[in-house]
Write a protein that holds these residues in place. Structure first.
Motif, PDB file in Angstrom:
ATOM      1  N   CYS A 221      58.697  84.694  10.190  1.00 53.99           N
ATOM      2  CA  CYS A 221      59.897  84.189  10.862  1.00 53.99           C
ATOM      3  C   CYS A 221      60.584  83.111  10.050  1.00 53.99           C
ATOM      4  N   GLU A 222      61.878  83.241   9.938  1.00 49.78           N
ATOM      5  CA  GLU A 222      62.640  82.216   9.237  1.00 49.78           C
ATOM      6  C   GLU A 222      62.626  80.911  10.023  1.00 49.78           C
ATOM      7  N   ALA A 223      62.565  79.811   9.279  1.00 49.51           N
ATOM      8  CA  ALA A 223      62.606  78.468   9.865  1.00 49.51           C
ATOM      9  C   ALA A 223      63.419  77.589   8.930  1.00 49.51           C
ATOM     10  N   ALA A 224      64.659  78.011   8.698  1.00 51.31           N
ATOM     11  CA  ALA A 224      65.481  77.405   7.654  1.00 51.31           C
ATOM     12  C   ALA A 224      65.860  75.963   7.952  1.00 51.31           C
TER      13      ALA A 224
ATOM     14  N   ASP B 258      62.057  69.745   3.701  1.00 56.54           N
ATOM     15  CA  ASP B 258      60.638  69.439   3.576  1.00 56.54           C
ATOM     16  C   ASP B 258      59.818  70.488   4.323  1.00 56.54           C
ATOM     17  N   PRO B 259      59.123  71.368   3.633  1.00 56.83           N
ATOM     18  CA  PRO B 259      58.394  72.435   4.329  1.00 56.83           C
ATOM     19  C   PRO B 259      57.264  71.923   5.209  1.00 56.83           C
ATOM     20  N   GLN B 260      56.612  70.834   4.799  1.00 60.95           N
ATOM     21  CA  GLN B 260      55.508  70.307   5.607  1.00 60.95           C
ATOM     22  C   GLN B 260      56.013  69.762   6.941  1.00 60.95           C
ATOM     23  N   ALA B 261      57.186  69.165   6.928  1.00 60.67           N
ATOM     24  CA  ALA B 261      57.769  68.687   8.184  1.00 60.67           C
ATOM     25  C   ALA B 261      58.112  69.869   9.090  1.00 60.67           C
ATOM     26  N   ASN B 262      58.640  70.936   8.513  1.00 61.16           N
ATOM     27  CA  ASN B 262      58.946  72.126   9.313  1.00 61.16           C
ATOM     28  C   ASN B 262      57.678  72.750   9.873  1.00 61.16           C
ATOM     29  N   LEU B 263      56.638  72.789   9.062  1.00 56.85           N
ATOM     30  CA  LEU B 263      55.360  73.332   9.518  1.00 56.85           C
ATOM     31  C   LEU B 263      54.814  72.521  10.690  1.00 56.85           C
ATOM     32  N   ALA B 264      54.847  71.208  10.573  1.00 57.48           N
ATOM     33  CA  ALA B 264      54.326  70.348  11.637  1.00 57.48           C
ATOM     34  C   ALA B 264      55.105  70.533  12.931  1.00 57.48           C
ATOM     35  N   ALA B 265      56.418  70.665  12.829  1.00 56.81           N
ATOM     36  CA  ALA B 265      57.235  70.819  14.031  1.00 56.81           C
ATOM     37  C   ALA B 265      56.964  72.156  14.713  1.00 56.81           C
TER      38      ALA B 265
ATOM     39  N   ALA C  48      65.802  72.109   9.674  1.00 56.20           N
ATOM     40  CA  ALA C  48      64.946  71.026  10.136  1.00 56.20           C
ATOM     41  C   ALA C  48      65.378  70.623  11.541  1.00 56.20           C
ATOM     42  N   ASP C  49      64.417  70.462  12.409  1.00 54.54           N
ATOM     43  CA  ASP C  49      64.713  70.112  13.794  1.00 54.54           C
ATOM     44  C   ASP C  49      65.485  68.801  13.855  1.00 54.54           C
ATOM     45  N   GLY C  50      66.656  68.830  14.489  1.00 56.41           N
ATOM     46  CA  GLY C  50      67.462  67.639  14.649  1.00 56.41           C
ATOM     47  C   GLY C  50      68.404  67.343  13.496  1.00 56.41           C
ATOM     48  N   ARG C  51      68.317  68.108  12.405  1.00 56.35           N
ATOM     49  CA  ARG C  51      69.198  67.837  11.267  1.00 56.35           C
ATOM     50  C   ARG C  51      70.387  68.787  11.238  1.00 56.35           C
ATOM     51  N   GLU C  52      70.110  70.080  11.325  1.00 53.92           N
ATOM     52  CA  GLU C  52      71.198  71.066  11.338  1.00 53.92           C
ATOM     53  C   GLU C  52      71.304  71.685  12.727  1.00 53.92           C
ATOM     54  N   GLU C  53      72.495  71.747  13.226  1.00 54.07           N
ATOM     55  CA  GLU C  53      72.745  72.348  14.539  1.00 54.07           C
ATOM     56  C   GLU C  53      73.961  73.262  14.406  1.00 54.07           C
ATOM     57  N   ILE C  54      73.762  74.458  13.864  1.00 55.39           N
ATOM     58  CA  ILE C  54      74.845  75.414  13.658  1.00 55.39           C
ATOM     59  C   ILE C  54      74.507  76.671  14.436  1.00 55.39           C
TER      60      ILE C  54
ATOM     61  N   LEU D 139      67.286  79.660  12.590  1.00 55.41           N
ATOM     62  CA  LEU D 139      66.367  78.964  13.478  1.00 55.41           C
ATOM     63  C   LEU D 139      65.943  77.648  12.838  1.00 55.41           C
ATOM     64  N   ASN D 140      65.739  76.632  13.650  1.00 55.79           N
ATOM     65  CA  ASN D 140      65.024  75.482  13.121  1.00 55.79           C
ATOM     66  C   ASN D 140      63.522  75.712  13.337  1.00 55.79           C
ATOM     67  N   CYS D 141      62.707  74.859  12.742  1.00 59.26           N
ATOM     68  CA  CYS D 141      61.265  75.054  12.754  1.00 59.26           C
ATOM     69  C   CYS D 141      60.687  75.046  14.168  1.00 59.26           C
TER      70      CYS D 141
END
Length: 250
Positions: A180-183, A223-230, A185-191, A196-198
């Protein structure tokens, strides 16, 4: 089924990975999902140039299809053994015209179809080699499809590019591996209707009951690690980041 991550970078290649491309194999049949920037070079680490049996293009943005222009050269101008027989290519309406325009100097307007056997994808269920595939229209600025690949009672679901939509959740229902795409970052891009965000990727996987989540299409500036954590914070199952060269047995 065997899944090999050929490339997983979002939007443009990173220093570690080409853009989206995933090799799915079963019963000696090789199906490639997408062929984005840099994927053709990486693909040769995993299979021969002439060993693909079919290609599925989720949509026609460059980071998912542009290396098809280079692959045209490989198949059309083959110096040994003559021109290749057409390989089936499943993509949105207009795929042949899009690739011909992108290449810009094909010998004729129909040259692409001499080495690619184009099939127009619509929402539905059909066979590709030994696989039963289900396709659904996703939420993206261009015509884009998610795909579920089934074989011998096992399933792989690939989102392609999409914003949140009910069709993706249904496509991933009880799937064994959800790529699944998680392009975003939660709270950064809202388009809306783009990616999808993470957190959303994790939520979709959880609601769908996916047994394993692999996050992909993360751009080099994220930051992929931040996306993974979220994603892990909202998805109860095993979750990891896609990595070029990673292999999964499904």
């Amino acid at each position: 089924m065997k899944l090999t991550v050929v490339g997983c970078s979002g939007s443009f290649p990173s220093t570690e990975s080409a853009c989206s491309s995933y090799l799915v194999e079963a019963d000696g049949f090789r199906l490639l999902l997408d062929m984005g920037n840099g994927a053709l070079g990486e693909l040769q680490r995993h299979t021969g140039l002439y060993d693909l049996d079919a290609i599925f293009l989720s949509h026609l943005h460059a980071d998912h299809c542009i290396d098809m222009c280079a692959y045209f050269v490989v198949r059309y101008y083959r110096p040994d053994g003559g021109r290749c027989e057409p390989v089936p290519v499943f993509g949105p309406e207009g795929t042949e015209h899009h690739l011909t325009t992108a290449h810009a100097d094909t010998p004729s307007a129909s040259s692409m179809s001499e080495v690619f056997d184009f099939h127009t994808v619509k929402p539905g269920t059909f066979e590709i080699g030994p696989f039963t595939v289900h396709t659904e229209l996703m939420a993206h600025p261009v015509e884009a499809y998610g795909i579920r690949v089934e074989h011998d009672g096992r399933s792989l679901t690939y989102s392609g590019d999409t914003g949140p939509c009910p069709a993706l959740e249904e496509l991933a229902r009880d799937t064994d591996l959800f790529l699944c795409e998680a392009a975003f970052a939660d709270g950064r891009e809202e388009i809306p209707d783009l990616h999808l965000n993470c957190r959303q990727a994790g939520e979709v996987a959880g609601r769908a009951g996916a047994r394993r989540l692999v996050l992909t299409h993360i751009a080099p500036w994220t930051d992929p690690q931040a996306n993974l954590a979220a994603a892990a914070a909202v998805y109860p199952g095993p979750v990891e980041l896609a990595r070029a060269g990673a292999v999964y047995d499904i």
